[in-house]
Design an enzyme around this catalytic site. Structure first.
Site, short mmCIF file in Angstrom:
data_model
loop_
_atom_site.label_atom_id
_atom_site.label_comp_id
_atom_site.label_asym_id
_atom_site.label_seq_id
_atom_site.Cartn_x
_atom_site.Cartn_y
_atom_site.Cartn_z
N ARG A 181 -6.66 -1.29 -10.89
CA ARG A 181 -6.00 -1.46 -9.60
C ARG A 181 -4.81 -2.43 -9.73
NH1 ARG A 181 -6.42 -1.37 -3.69
NH2 ARG A 181 -4.68 -2.65 -3.10
N TYR A 184 -0.50 -2.21 -10.98
CA TYR A 184 0.67 -2.15 -10.09
C TYR A 184 1.16 -3.57 -9.77
CZ TYR A 184 2.79 -1.57 -5.32
OH TYR A 184 3.58 -1.60 -4.19
N TRP A 214 3.53 -2.12 5.67
CA TRP A 214 4.45 -1.54 6.66
C TRP A 214 3.93 -0.14 6.99
CZ3 TRP A 214 10.16 -2.63 4.73
CH2 TRP A 214 10.29 -4.00 4.44
N ARG A 234 -1.89 6.55 1.39
CA ARG A 234 -2.35 5.24 1.86
C ARG A 234 -3.12 5.39 3.18
NH1 ARG A 234 3.35 2.40 0.42
NH2 ARG A 234 4.00 4.54 0.83
N LYS A 250 -13.14 7.78 6.49
CA LYS A 250 -13.94 7.25 5.37
C LYS A 250 -13.65 5.77 5.14
CE LYS A 250 -14.35 11.61 2.99
NZ LYS A 250 -13.49 12.58 2.33
N ARG A 259 -6.42 -6.48 6.52
CA ARG A 259 -4.99 -6.27 6.33
C ARG A 259 -4.26 -6.70 7.58
NH1 ARG A 259 -6.70 -5.35 1.98
NH2 ARG A 259 -6.27 -3.63 0.55
N TYR A 350 -11.25 0.63 -9.56
CA TYR A 350 -10.72 0.17 -8.27
C TYR A 350 -11.21 -1.23 -7.98
CZ TYR A 350 -9.40 0.09 -3.36
OH TYR A 350 -8.83 -0.24 -2.16
N ARG A 356 -4.88 -10.39 3.68
CA ARG A 356 -3.44 -10.57 3.45
C ARG A 356 -2.76 -11.10 4.69
NH1 ARG A 356 -2.06 -4.60 1.04
NH2 ARG A 356 -2.96 -4.91 -1.03
N1 LIG Z 1 5.13 0.82 2.52
C1 LIG Z 1 4.67 -0.40 2.31
O1 LIG Z 1 4.05 -1.02 3.16
C2 LIG Z 1 4.94 -1.12 1.02
C3 LIG Z 1 4.16 -2.23 0.76
C4 LIG Z 1 4.39 -2.96 -0.39
C5 LIG Z 1 5.40 -2.59 -1.26
N2 LIG Z 1 6.15 -1.50 -0.98
C6 LIG Z 1 7.22 -1.18 -1.94
O2 LIG Z 1 8.35 -0.68 -1.25
C7 LIG Z 1 8.96 0.37 -2.00
C8 LIG Z 1 9.08 1.63 -1.16
O3 LIG Z 1 7.80 1.98 -0.65
P1 LIG Z 1 7.55 3.27 0.25
O4 LIG Z 1 6.38 2.96 1.09
O5 LIG Z 1 8.82 3.70 0.91
O6 LIG Z 1 7.14 4.33 -0.85
P2 LIG Z 1 7.53 5.87 -1.03
O7 LIG Z 1 6.65 6.41 -2.10
O8 LIG Z 1 7.52 6.55 0.29
O9 LIG Z 1 9.03 5.78 -1.54
C9 LIG Z 1 9.40 5.58 -2.86
C10 LIG Z 1 10.50 6.57 -3.20
O10 LIG Z 1 10.95 6.31 -4.54
C11 LIG Z 1 11.22 7.54 -5.15
N3 LIG Z 1 11.13 7.39 -6.60
C12 LIG Z 1 10.05 7.01 -7.32
N4 LIG Z 1 10.34 7.02 -8.64
C13 LIG Z 1 11.63 7.44 -8.74
C14 LIG Z 1 12.48 7.67 -9.84
N5 LIG Z 1 12.05 7.50 -11.09
N6 LIG Z 1 13.74 8.06 -9.61
C15 LIG Z 1 14.16 8.26 -8.33
N7 LIG Z 1 13.40 8.07 -7.25
C16 LIG Z 1 12.14 7.66 -7.45
C17 LIG Z 1 10.13 8.47 -4.62
O11 LIG Z 1 10.49 9.85 -4.76
C18 LIG Z 1 10.02 8.02 -3.17
O12 LIG Z 1 10.83 8.81 -2.34
C19 LIG Z 1 8.11 0.51 -3.26
O13 LIG Z 1 8.71 -0.23 -4.29
C20 LIG Z 1 6.78 -0.11 -2.90
O14 LIG Z 1 6.13 -0.64 -4.02
C21 LIG Z 1 5.93 -0.74 0.12
O1 LIG Z 2 1.22 -1.56 1.89
C1 LIG Z 2 1.19 -2.61 1.21
O2 LIG Z 2 1.50 -3.69 1.61
C2 LIG Z 2 0.71 -2.54 -0.20
O3 LIG Z 2 -0.61 -2.19 -0.09
C3 LIG Z 2 -1.08 -0.95 -0.47
O4 LIG Z 2 -2.38 -1.29 -0.85
P1 LIG Z 2 -3.55 -1.17 0.18
O5 LIG Z 2 -3.31 -1.94 1.44
O6 LIG Z 2 -4.82 -1.50 -0.52
O7 LIG Z 2 -3.49 0.38 0.44
P2 LIG Z 2 -4.04 1.37 1.52
O8 LIG Z 2 -4.19 2.69 0.86
O9 LIG Z 2 -3.19 1.35 2.71
O10 LIG Z 2 -5.52 0.83 1.82
C4 LIG Z 2 -5.83 -0.21 2.70
C5 LIG Z 2 -7.33 -0.41 2.73
O11 LIG Z 2 -7.95 0.72 3.33
C6 LIG Z 2 -9.00 1.22 2.49
N1 LIG Z 2 -9.07 2.69 2.73
C7 LIG Z 2 -8.05 3.50 2.38
C8 LIG Z 2 -8.11 4.85 2.66
C9 LIG Z 2 -9.25 5.40 3.31
O12 LIG Z 2 -9.37 6.62 3.59
N2 LIG Z 2 -10.25 4.55 3.63
C10 LIG Z 2 -10.21 3.20 3.36
O13 LIG Z 2 -11.17 2.48 3.68
C11 LIG Z 2 -8.63 0.77 1.09
O14 LIG Z 2 -9.76 0.71 0.27
C12 LIG Z 2 -8.01 -0.58 1.37
O15 LIG Z 2 -9.03 -1.53 1.50
C13 LIG Z 2 -0.36 -0.34 -1.64
O16 LIG Z 2 -0.75 -0.89 -2.83
C14 LIG Z 2 1.10 -0.48 -1.59
O17 LIG Z 2 1.72 0.57 -0.96
C15 LIG Z 2 1.61 -1.71 -1.04
O18 LIG Z 2 2.08 -2.47 -2.13
#
Ligand SMILES: NC(=O)c1ccc[n+]([C@@H]2O[C@H](COP(=O)([O-])OP(=O)(O)OC[C@H]3O[C@@H](n4cnc5c(N)ncnc54)[C@H](O)[C@@H]3O)[C@@H](O)[C@H]2O)c1
Ligand SMILES: O=C(O)[C@H]1O[C@H](OP(=O)(O)OP(=O)(O)OC[C@H]2O[C@@H](n3ccc(=O)[nH]c3=O)[C@H](O)[C@@H]2O)[C@H](O)[C@@H](O)[C@@H]1O
Length: 405
Positions: A181, A184, A214, A234, A250, A259, A350, A356
């Protein structure tokens, strides 16, 4: 909402920036592109392997911003056009990554390459060409809280210093190597350290963003509708999928992890401030005291989250069930949730972040930003979107006999 004034504090037009946005076709990228097109004069070179989530901005080419957004279908792992595009831009924003927990222990190599190796050229090209970089890291770099190692009944667990996550002082606490896990989080931590070192030794102008869960429309995919049937997105999309299909939600290992969730639109406001503080202040305030100042974001790492929206995953499931029933008009199930082990749900390797809570001191001091939207309100607008977008497609998919297309 007031529309953005495209002049500076002296009434002079603001110089439009050219932004190279890598990963622009993803969840965050699509919202950021939308905001930049609607409320700023900036240009976006949008790089991704997919563009489905920004199609509405690219077509029709008569849109008011048509000449300000350009899509480049590029995989940054192997494309010689990357350096040229970074050179053409004033600022690079790197969002590209594998960032779904189901991938971390099933595809650990892809995860490490995507979050560290593939980001290296981006950092290098920005540093060598004197370009500013906003890099997306994650709150997962904090790992587990110090409090999680205390006995369950220890009163110290209630003390903020044992659980609130601070950019400049909290340690990064990961599990053992078999707990993949953390591959990353570890890759993200190393790229943060590299960017920080480029700043210190070579003068790279950078901002690092640590998003705290987010969520909102267009996050991930609904399995079997706009993503693979066996895919595990997610939690927002997992639970949305369950609700749309009228299946119990689930709860992994009992849903005890905590969270804080933030509405994507609140979070995008923070990113806009990092890009160009000035423009946003003009749009939202009459307060002319602040100055245009990307320098207020440079060299900083920012938590971006909503500390007021904390729930356990079980509470999230309960709230989503209630909100979905309200927006869809469907009654809730008699048994709305079911427990499942993390091994069964994600496979071996996992582990989880226990809690957080983002400390907001630095982002408050530097950018004056605060999140606004409550968890209930953000779930209501997001689940209204999910219902409107997917309910019919799910009904059709369920009605089809298995094996037909
Ligand atoms: N959504 C969240 O809450 C969250 C939380 C923590 C960190 N992040 C970080 O924010 C960033 C964006 O997250 P997101 O939620 O929009 O994810 P996302 O998966 O929706 O977007 C990532 C995008 O990057 C593109 N991508 C990946 N590898 C690529 C490559 N080799 N070349 C070109 N494009 C590529 C994917 O096609 C995708 O469209 C990530 O770096 C993620 O780790 C997001
Ligand atoms: O969004 C973020 O800030 C970060 O957290 C996420 O990690 P996590 O919060 O663990 O990811 P989720 O899949 O959203 O899971 C949240 C929690 O829900 C639980 N979960 C998930 C899915 C489900 O069906 N049931 C369930 O209980 C997971 O075990 C975890 O405890 C991802 O790692 C990243 O996208 C990001 O860096």
């Amino acid at each position: 909402m007031a529309s953005a004034a495209r002049v500076d504090l002296d009434g002079k037009p603001i110089k439009p920036l050219t932004i190279c946005m890598i990963g622009a076709g993803g969840f965050i990228g699509s919202h950021l592109c939308e905001k930049l097109m609607a409320e700023t004069p900036h240009k976006v070179l949008a790089l991704d392997v997919y563009n489905d989530k920004i199609k509405h901005l690219l077509e029709p080419d008569t849109a008011e911003w048509a000449d300000r957004i350009q899509f480049h279908r590029i995989n940054i792992k192997h494309d010689s056009r990357l350096e040229g595009l970074i050179k053409m831009a004033d600022l690079t924003i790197n969002l590209a990554a594998i960032c779904t927990p189901a991938d971390y222990n099933t595809r650990p190599l892809d995860t490490i390459y995507s979050n560290f190796i593939d980001a290296l050229p981006v950092v290098k090209y920005c540093s060598e060409n004197g370009k500013r970089l906003i890099h997306f890291s994650t709150c997962e770099v904090y790992g587990k809280t110090i409090g999680s190692f205390l006995p369950k009944d220890s009163p110290l667990r209630q003390e903020p210093e044992y659980y609130v996550l601070k950019e400049d002082s909290s340690p990064c606490i990961f599990g053992s190597i078999e707990k993949q896990r953390w591959s990353y989080a570890c890759a993200k931590q190393l790229i943060e350290r590299l960017i920080y070192a480029e700043g210190a030794e070579n003068g790279l102008e950078f901002t690092i963003v640590r998003p705290f869960n987010w969520i909102g429309p267009r996050m991930d995919f609904i399995p079997g509708i706009d993503g693979p049937s066996e895919g595990v997105p997610r939690v927002l999309a997992c639970f949305s999928n369950n609700l749309l299909r009228r299946e119990p939600l689930k709860l992994v290992d009992g849903g005890e992890s905590q969270r804080t969730f933030i509405y994507i639109k609140d979070a995008i406001e923070a990113v806009l401030l990092m890009i160009c503080l000035h423009l946003v202040l003009l749009a939202y305030n009459d307060d002319n005291s602040s100055q245009e100042n990307p320098a207020r974001a440079n060299g900083h790492i920012f938590n971006v989250g909503n500390p007021n929206n904390e729930v356990t995953v079980r509470q999230l499931a309960e709230m989503m069930t209630e909100v979905y029933s309200k927006v869809s008009g469907e009654p809730t199930l008699d048994v709305p949730t079911v427990d499942i082990s993390s091994k069964e749900f994600y496979g071996v390797g996992y582990d989880d972040s226990d809690k957080r809570i983002p400390d907001m001191t630095i982002i408050n001091r530097q950018l004056g930003w605060n999140p606004k939207t409550s968890l209930w309100d953000l779930l209501e607008s997001t689940l209204t979107y999910q219902h409107r977008t997917y309910a019919e497609a799910i009904k059709k998919a369920i009605a089809k006999p298995a094996g037909t297309n």
